[in-house]
Design a protein around this motif. Structure first.
Motif: not given
Ligand code: EPU
Length: 301
Positions: A7-10, A48-52, A54-57
């Motif tokens: 998650a940190a890398a992404r 938007p991508e960051v929020m997706r 965070l939601a997935n993780e």
């Protein structure tokens, strides 16, 4: 809450700067707040991508703006803090229109526009915090409120997971309340301001600064007014009349200058401040039958 591994890398790939284990007391005007990872979103477009991600993780999060109207819990926090760092200058003017990033400092915006002979926001000069925070709360002082001047807001709408633009007329700006959703994230605003000579604006700014200096504890750690004023009344006057100035719970204290400002007089914890807020609210209710509503935003675990 801590983020590591993939998650940190992404997040890094998305242009997010991850600052591990930040003490949020250092990011708030009250000097209160526990520890968590801070994510600096350097590219608003990637939200938007960051929020997706965070939601997935399943990473809980909160958006921290200027940190001037928020009371954050103590200890290790069960969510990460997201923050839009400000870019310089973050604003430009064309005719009577100012285009301002939500991360810009509100006072700096008032001055920037004033120097270009655009007024109307003099009263907001001493209101601490970011333009985004001011928009969300419809910040106001001395007869000015920011909502009056809003023509357009670009924001991230969490409910739809996308960036959107709202016209000023479609947003409701009431007293310290707006129709934005709590999870909307302000990105940019277009303000329409009346033309006024700089010297005239400056004179107005000076008057507001003097009034503020005379009545508010500007050199102490606070989040501005703790309670909204009840319709037709003044929370500060009611608390003052109950002789509660100087009343404290630990290092959380009712300011002896303005009774609706609660200050951190040393090493106050969130728990102290919440207890003080409850005690004062109860005293006011007991005396006046009015239940004061928080103006400060509370992030309790
Ligand atoms: N008053 C007292 N004792 C006090 C404080 C106030 O008697 O300790 C009296 C004043 O003498 C005055 C009345 O109460 O007659 C109103 O006080 P003030 O002019 O200071 O305004 P306020 O209603 O307490 C509001 C905003 C402030 C803003 C000022 C100036 C709210 C909750 N507060 O305060 O905004 O700076 O007007 O326009 O609406 C904030 O939002 O955080 C904030 C500080």
């Amino acid at each position: 809450m801590r983020i590591s591994g993939s998650a940190a890398a992404r997040l890094k790939e998305l242009g997010v700067e991850l600052r591990p284990g930040v003490l949020l007391a250092e990011k708030t005007s009250l000097g209160i707040g526990g520890t968590t990872d801070l994510l600096l979103l350097r590219r608003a477009e990637s939200i938007p991508e960051v929020m997706r991600l965070l939601a997935n993780e399943k990473i809980a999060h909160k958006f921290l703006g200027g940190g001037t109207n928020v009371l954050i819990d103590d200890g290790e926090l069960p969510w990460v803090a997201l923050h839009l760092p400000s870019s310089q200058p973050g604003m430009r003017v064309e005719g009577n229109t100012a285009y301002v990033e939500a991360s810009a400092d509100l006072g700096g915006t008032v001055t920037f526009c004033a120097k270009r002979d655009l007024g109307g926001m003099e009263g907001l000069i001493g209101v601490p915090g970011s333009v985004g925070g001011a928009l969300r709360m419809n910040a106001g002082a001395y007869g000015t409120q920011i909502g009056t001047h809003v023509r357009e807001v670009e924001l991230y709408r969490a409910a739809r997971g996308e960036i959107d633009t709202l016209r000023g007329g479609d947003i409701r700006f009431d007293y310290r309340h707006t129709s934005f959703s709590p999870d909307d994230v302000m990105l940019r605003v277009k303000l329409e301001l009346p033309s006024k000579p700089f010297t005239e604006i400056l004179a107005g700014i000076r008057v507001c600064n003097e009034k503020r200096r005379a009545s508010q504890p500007l050199n102490q750690k606070s989040a501005g007014c703790i309670f909204k004023n009840p319709p037709g009344g003044s929370a500060g006057r009611m608390i003052d009349d109950l002789k509660l100035k100087g009343h404290r719970v630990g290092d959380a204290m009712v300011s002896d200058r303005h009774a609706n400002f609660f200050v951190n007089a040393g090493r106050a914890s969130c728990r102290d401040m919440l207890k003080l807020i409850d005690e004062v609210r109860e005293r006011v209710y007991g005396a006046y039958g009015i239940e004061l509503e928080n103006e400060v935003i509370v992030w309790q675990n």
